[in-house]
Design an enzyme around this catalytic site. Structure first.
Site, PDB file in Angstrom:
ATOM      1  N   LYS A  10       6.301  -0.287   3.258  1.00 25.14           N
ATOM      2  CA  LYS A  10       6.691   0.500   2.086  1.00 25.14           C
ATOM      3  C   LYS A  10       8.179   0.883   2.124  1.00 25.14           C
ATOM      4  O   LYS A  10       8.819   0.806   3.176  1.00 25.14           O
ATOM      5  CB  LYS A  10       5.806   1.750   2.027  1.00 25.14           C
ATOM      6  CG  LYS A  10       4.314   1.402   1.894  1.00 25.14           C
ATOM      7  CD  LYS A  10       3.510   2.649   1.648  1.00 25.14           C
ATOM      8  CE  LYS A  10       2.049   2.300   1.434  1.00 25.14           C
ATOM      9  NZ  LYS A  10       1.269   3.467   0.969  1.00 25.14           N
ATOM     10  N   TYR A  50      -2.293  -0.879  -7.671  1.00 29.02           N
ATOM     11  CA  TYR A  50      -2.953   0.421  -7.454  1.00 29.02           C
ATOM     12  C   TYR A  50      -3.880   0.805  -8.598  1.00 29.02           C
ATOM     13  O   TYR A  50      -4.163   1.991  -8.781  1.00 29.02           O
ATOM     14  CB  TYR A  50      -1.892   1.501  -7.242  1.00 29.02           C
ATOM     15  CG  TYR A  50      -1.274   1.485  -5.848  1.00 29.02           C
ATOM     16  CD1 TYR A  50      -2.064   1.604  -4.709  1.00 29.02           C
ATOM     17  CD2 TYR A  50       0.102   1.362  -5.660  1.00 29.02           C
ATOM     18  CE1 TYR A  50      -1.513   1.597  -3.431  1.00 29.02           C
ATOM     19  CE2 TYR A  50       0.669   1.355  -4.384  1.00 29.02           C
ATOM     20  CZ  TYR A  50      -0.153   1.483  -3.276  1.00 29.02           C
ATOM     21  OH  TYR A  50       0.388   1.485  -2.017  1.00 29.02           O
ATOM     22  N   ASN A 113       3.398   6.811   3.915  1.00 27.27           N
ATOM     23  CA  ASN A 113       2.618   6.383   5.083  1.00 27.27           C
ATOM     24  C   ASN A 113       2.953   4.979   5.607  1.00 27.27           C
ATOM     25  O   ASN A 113       2.111   4.292   6.182  1.00 27.27           O
ATOM     26  CB  ASN A 113       1.119   6.582   4.846  1.00 27.27           C
ATOM     27  CG  ASN A 113       0.557   5.640   3.806  1.00 27.27           C
ATOM     28  OD1 ASN A 113       1.296   4.923   3.141  1.00 27.27           O
ATOM     29  ND2 ASN A 113      -0.748   5.639   3.662  1.00 27.27           N
ATOM     30  N   HIS A 116       1.016  -0.405   3.830  1.00 27.42           N
ATOM     31  CA  HIS A 116      -0.291  -0.562   3.193  1.00 27.42           C
ATOM     32  C   HIS A 116      -1.063  -1.706   3.855  1.00 27.42           C
ATOM     33  O   HIS A 116      -0.473  -2.704   4.262  1.00 27.42           O
ATOM     34  CB  HIS A 116      -0.093  -0.888   1.705  1.00 27.42           C
ATOM     35  CG  HIS A 116      -1.329  -1.404   1.038  1.00 27.42           C
ATOM     36  ND1 HIS A 116      -2.310  -0.567   0.546  1.00 27.42           N
ATOM     37  CD2 HIS A 116      -1.773  -2.665   0.820  1.00 27.42           C
ATOM     38  CE1 HIS A 116      -3.295  -1.304   0.044  1.00 27.42           C
ATOM     39  NE2 HIS A 116      -2.988  -2.578   0.187  1.00 27.42           N
ATOM     40  N   GLU A 127      -5.443  -8.764  -3.647  1.00 34.04           N
ATOM     41  CA  GLU A 127      -4.046  -8.389  -3.443  1.00 34.04           C
ATOM     42  C   GLU A 127      -3.176  -9.604  -3.102  1.00 34.04           C
ATOM     43  O   GLU A 127      -2.039  -9.714  -3.564  1.00 34.04           O
ATOM     44  CB  GLU A 127      -3.963  -7.307  -2.362  1.00 34.04           C
ATOM     45  CG  GLU A 127      -4.587  -5.994  -2.827  1.00 34.04           C
ATOM     46  CD  GLU A 127      -4.634  -4.894  -1.780  1.00 34.04           C
ATOM     47  OE1 GLU A 127      -4.916  -3.746  -2.151  1.00 34.04           O
ATOM     48  OE2 GLU A 127      -4.399  -5.171  -0.574  1.00 34.04           O
TER      49      GLU A 127
HETATM   50  P1  CMP Z   1      -2.131   2.919   0.618  1.00 32.31           P
HETATM   51  O1  CMP Z   1      -2.780   2.277   1.789  1.00 32.31           O
HETATM   52  O2  CMP Z   1      -0.943   2.245   0.046  1.00 32.31           O
HETATM   53  O3  CMP Z   1      -3.216   3.066  -0.529  1.00 32.31           O
HETATM   54  C1  CMP Z   1      -3.143   4.100  -1.496  1.00 32.31           C
HETATM   55  C2  CMP Z   1      -2.021   5.029  -1.260  1.00 32.31           C
HETATM   56  O4  CMP Z   1      -2.073   6.227  -1.978  1.00 32.31           O
HETATM   57  C3  CMP Z   1      -2.053   5.479   0.186  1.00 32.31           C
HETATM   58  O5  CMP Z   1      -1.702   4.415   1.020  1.00 32.31           O
HETATM   59  C4  CMP Z   1      -1.131   6.670   0.161  1.00 32.31           C
HETATM   60  O6  CMP Z   1       0.232   6.329   0.322  1.00 32.31           O
HETATM   61  C5  CMP Z   1      -1.336   7.185  -1.245  1.00 32.31           C
HETATM   62  N1  CMP Z   1      -2.095   8.427  -1.202  1.00 32.31           N
HETATM   63  C6  CMP Z   1      -3.382   8.577  -0.874  1.00 32.31           C
HETATM   64  N2  CMP Z   1      -3.742   9.872  -0.954  1.00 32.31           N
HETATM   65  C7  CMP Z   1      -2.634  10.555  -1.337  1.00 32.31           C
HETATM   66  C8  CMP Z   1      -2.349  11.915  -1.589  1.00 32.31           C
HETATM   67  N3  CMP Z   1      -3.290  12.850  -1.456  1.00 32.31           N
HETATM   68  N4  CMP Z   1      -1.093  12.229  -1.958  1.00 32.31           N
HETATM   69  C9  CMP Z   1      -0.145  11.281  -2.090  1.00 32.31           C
HETATM   70  N5  CMP Z   1      -0.364   9.966  -1.870  1.00 32.31           N
HETATM   71  C10 CMP Z   1      -1.585   9.614  -1.495  1.00 32.31           C
END
Ligand code: CMP
Length: 144
Positions: A10, A50, A113, A116, A127
């Site tokens: 990311k 998403y 985070n 992904h 995906e």
């Molecule tokens: P990802 O694996 O990319 O899949 C969905 C993404 O949504 C997740 O990682 C997080 O980055 C984001 N996400 C999930 N829960 C939250 C939250 N409570 N607040 C902000 N971002 C979130």
């Protein structure tokens, strides 16, 4: 064909210079890289990626953030790639991720985070199709 998964480094991780550290973990584990691209994703692509989260309160912020800078989109192959790559990444929430995982080592914020990973084989297939053309998936075997 062995199982494939879609991983995406990311914008926060790109910005922090973590690309090589992250890729290294999947290489060391023994997975095979079959596709990789460095792109600033369009809003259209990110919304499709998403789409299942469209009703979540963080959805707009997530799409905006994921389009704020380049990402590294990748396809990795190997036995159990989907689950094992998720294990290497850690929990979605970095605060709950154990040290030794990508998120456990590099992040404290769920909205930042690091990387992904597809959550199932079906999601991975969806995906991979969304991010790559068939001809961008490289068919190769290591020389023995
Ligand atoms: P990802 O694996 O990319 O899949 C969905 C993404 O949504 C997740 O990682 C997080 O980055 C984001 N996400 C999930 N829960 C939250 C939250 N409570 N607040 C902000 N971002 C979130």
């Amino acid at each position: 064909k062995d199982e494939r998964t879609f991983l995406m480094i990311k914008p926060d991780a790109v910005h922090r210079g973590l690309i090589a550290d992250i890729i290294k973990r999947f290489e060391q584990k023994g997975f095979k890289l079959v596709a990789m691209k460095f792109v600033k994703a369009s809003e259209e692509l990110l919304k499709k990626h998403y789409e299942e989260l469209a009703k979540k309160p963080f959805y707009n912020g997530l799409v905006k953030y994921m389009g704020s800078g380049p990402v590294v989109a990748m396809v990795w192959e190997g036995q159990g790639a989907v689950l094992t790559c998720r294990a290497i990444l850690g929990e979605t929430d970095p605060a709950k991720s154990k040290p030794g995982t990508v998120r456990g080592d590099f992040s404290i914020h769920i909205g930042r985070n690091i990387c992904h990973g597809s959550d199932s084989v079906d999601t991975a297939n969806r995906e991979i199709k969304l991010w790559f053309k068939d001809e961008e998936l490289v068919d190769w075997e290591p020389e023995m």
